[in-house]
Design a protein around this motif. Sequence first.
Motif, PDB file in Angstrom:
ATOM      1  N   PRO A 173     104.134  39.700  11.998  1.00 59.94           N
ATOM      2  CA  PRO A 173     103.599  41.010  11.612  1.00 59.94           C
ATOM      3  C   PRO A 173     102.078  41.060  11.732  1.00 59.94           C
ATOM      4  CG  PRO A 173     105.176  40.196   9.975  1.00 59.94           C
ATOM      5  CD  PRO A 173     104.902  39.063  10.909  1.00 59.94           C
ATOM      6  N   SER A 174     101.415  39.940  11.430  1.00 60.07           N
ATOM      7  CA  SER A 174      99.960  39.870  11.561  1.00 60.07           C
ATOM      8  C   SER A 174      99.566  38.427  11.833  1.00 60.07           C
ATOM      9  CB  SER A 174      99.261  40.381  10.297  1.00 60.07           C
ATOM     10  OG  SER A 174      99.409  39.449   9.244  1.00 60.07           O
ATOM     11  N   VAL A 175      98.340  38.268  12.359  1.00 60.00           N
ATOM     12  CA  VAL A 175      97.810  36.927  12.640  1.00 60.00           C
ATOM     13  C   VAL A 175      96.389  36.862  12.086  1.00 60.00           C
ATOM     14  CG1 VAL A 175      97.266  35.196  14.371  1.00 60.00           C
ATOM     15  CG2 VAL A 175      99.169  36.774  14.760  1.00 60.00           C
ATOM     16  N   ARG A 176      96.206  36.038  11.064  1.00 62.87           N
ATOM     17  CA  ARG A 176      94.871  35.739  10.544  1.00 62.87           C
ATOM     18  C   ARG A 176      94.470  34.370  11.073  1.00 62.87           C
ATOM     19  NH1 ARG A 176      97.734  38.194   6.456  1.00 62.87           N
ATOM     20  NH2 ARG A 176      96.693  39.784   5.187  1.00 62.87           N
ATOM     21  N   ASP A 177      93.283  34.280  11.634  1.00 58.38           N
ATOM     22  CA  ASP A 177      92.820  33.003  12.153  1.00 58.38           C
ATOM     23  C   ASP A 177      91.603  32.562  11.351  1.00 58.38           C
ATOM     24  OD1 ASP A 177      92.704  30.747  13.623  1.00 58.38           O
ATOM     25  OD2 ASP A 177      91.960  31.680  15.456  1.00 58.38           O
ATOM     26  N   PHE A 178      91.739  31.447  10.647  1.00 61.71           N
ATOM     27  CA  PHE A 178      90.671  30.917   9.810  1.00 61.71           C
ATOM     28  C   PHE A 178      89.751  30.014  10.640  1.00 61.71           C
ATOM     29  CE2 PHE A 178      93.776  32.351   6.849  1.00 61.71           C
ATOM     30  CZ  PHE A 178      93.115  32.640   5.674  1.00 61.71           C
ATOM     31  N   VAL A 179      88.699  29.547   9.990  1.00 63.01           N
ATOM     32  CA  VAL A 179      87.767  28.619  10.645  1.00 63.01           C
ATOM     33  C   VAL A 179      87.472  27.521   9.628  1.00 63.01           C
ATOM     34  CG1 VAL A 179      85.809  30.123  10.061  1.00 63.01           C
ATOM     35  CG2 VAL A 179      85.564  28.376  11.842  1.00 63.01           C
ATOM     36  N   ALA A 180      88.370  26.533   9.556  1.00 63.88           N
ATOM     37  CA  ALA A 180      88.377  25.586   8.443  1.00 63.88           C
ATOM     38  C   ALA A 180      87.786  24.222   8.773  1.00 63.88           C
ATOM     39  CB  ALA A 180      89.816  25.405   7.935  1.00 63.88           C
ATOM     40  N   PHE A 181      87.183  24.061   9.959  1.00 58.44           N
ATOM     41  CA  PHE A 181      86.636  22.765  10.350  1.00 58.44           C
ATOM     42  C   PHE A 181      85.129  22.875  10.566  1.00 58.44           C
ATOM     43  CE2 PHE A 181      91.078  22.586  11.378  1.00 58.44           C
ATOM     44  CZ  PHE A 181      91.461  21.269  11.153  1.00 58.44           C
ATOM     45  N   GLU A 182      84.363  22.154   9.758  1.00 55.34           N
ATOM     46  CA  GLU A 182      82.902  22.193   9.869  1.00 55.34           C
ATOM     47  C   GLU A 182      82.421  21.777  11.254  1.00 55.34           C
ATOM     48  OE1 GLU A 182      80.459  20.792   6.300  1.00 55.34           O
ATOM     49  OE2 GLU A 182      82.451  19.962   5.879  1.00 55.34           O
ATOM     50  N   GLU A 183      83.014  20.734  11.802  1.00 54.87           N
ATOM     51  CA  GLU A 183      82.567  20.209  13.089  1.00 54.87           C
ATOM     52  C   GLU A 183      82.707  21.254  14.192  1.00 54.87           C
ATOM     53  OE1 GLU A 183      83.090  16.143  15.764  1.00 54.87           O
ATOM     54  OE2 GLU A 183      84.557  16.626  14.216  1.00 54.87           O
ATOM     55  N   HIS A 184      83.790  22.027  14.128  1.00 53.51           N
ATOM     56  CA  HIS A 184      84.004  23.092  15.111  1.00 53.51           C
ATOM     57  C   HIS A 184      82.940  24.184  14.956  1.00 53.51           C
ATOM     58  CE1 HIS A 184      85.938  26.187  17.512  1.00 53.51           C
ATOM     59  NE2 HIS A 184      85.870  26.992  16.474  1.00 53.51           N
ATOM     60  N   VAL A 185      82.685  24.600  13.730  1.00 53.31           N
ATOM     61  CA  VAL A 185      81.699  25.654  13.483  1.00 53.31           C
ATOM     62  C   VAL A 185      80.339  25.237  14.029  1.00 53.31           C
ATOM     63  CG1 VAL A 185      80.467  26.954  11.706  1.00 53.31           C
ATOM     64  CG2 VAL A 185      82.920  26.521  11.461  1.00 53.31           C
TER      65      VAL A 185
END
Length: 306
Positions: free
Chosen positions: A61-73
Amino acid sequence: MRIVTYRHEGRERSGVLRDGTVFPFVDDADVLHVITNGLVDVAKTGTPLAGVRLLAPLRPPSVRDFVAFEEHVEGVRRSIDGSAGVPEAWYDAPTFYFTNPHAVYGPGDDIPFPAASVARDFELEVAAIAGPGGTIFGYTIFNDFSARDLQGREMKVNLGPAKGKDFASSLGPWIVTADELDPYKKDGFLDLWCVAEVNGAEVGRDLLGNMGWTFETMLAYAARDSIVRPGDVLGSGTVGNGGCLAELWGRNGTQDPPPLKDGDEVTLTVEGIGSLTNRITSGHVTAPLAKVRRRDQAKARSERQD
């Protein structure tokens, strides 16, 4: 338990994968029905997995995409806009954006990037599938494909990502129910090795347990002052250490490894879940946009005075 959606003999069905055989749900129940209402009976006879075409395991129904990795950010910020470090606001709460639930692809599908994009990227993630009553039903692999050149332009307006993301993402190869991955939990985090390959060559590897927040915390935050329904997808965000090309570009100072191109195959493998492979293609060439109408400030002031 592994839950699949597949096509066989011209029909789309859902069911359970056991010992290399797919057993369909009775009464043609789909995955969203099972997530919402509980498991249903499966047929006594099945079809070998090799004889079916796997599809995305559900239509969320929906897709929320988080950003949970410091190294990636840290790496991607340097690549996209030249910024260093991690914003202090990142540490306040598990930030997410909404992406397009109507452009979800499955295992083996070709991924049509915007034809004009030349900075094409994958993103290695794990997605939690929301269950009833604030629970997590299961997990699957999530590839959040990204057109970095489009993303870099639009995020200068501080509203994004949008067109740099909404053309495609993929889920699969199936949903693994949460109980199967409990043995991998350590202090609430899933210690699963995640590996990204392009054309068979490894470009990234990281532990899912390096997330800053647990999936349960991210689910609770998503539901705060809002609504999360069974079947909603919550992406972990991209793992570090080469979970996407842009992170490496930011660290290396050049586009090395090179952006994805037509014909490249991306394979994401997550311990305890499986592997998800997609091939990169180009979508249709689009017509130019009509030019923006710029505001005549002098005329606007004059009209207000009148």
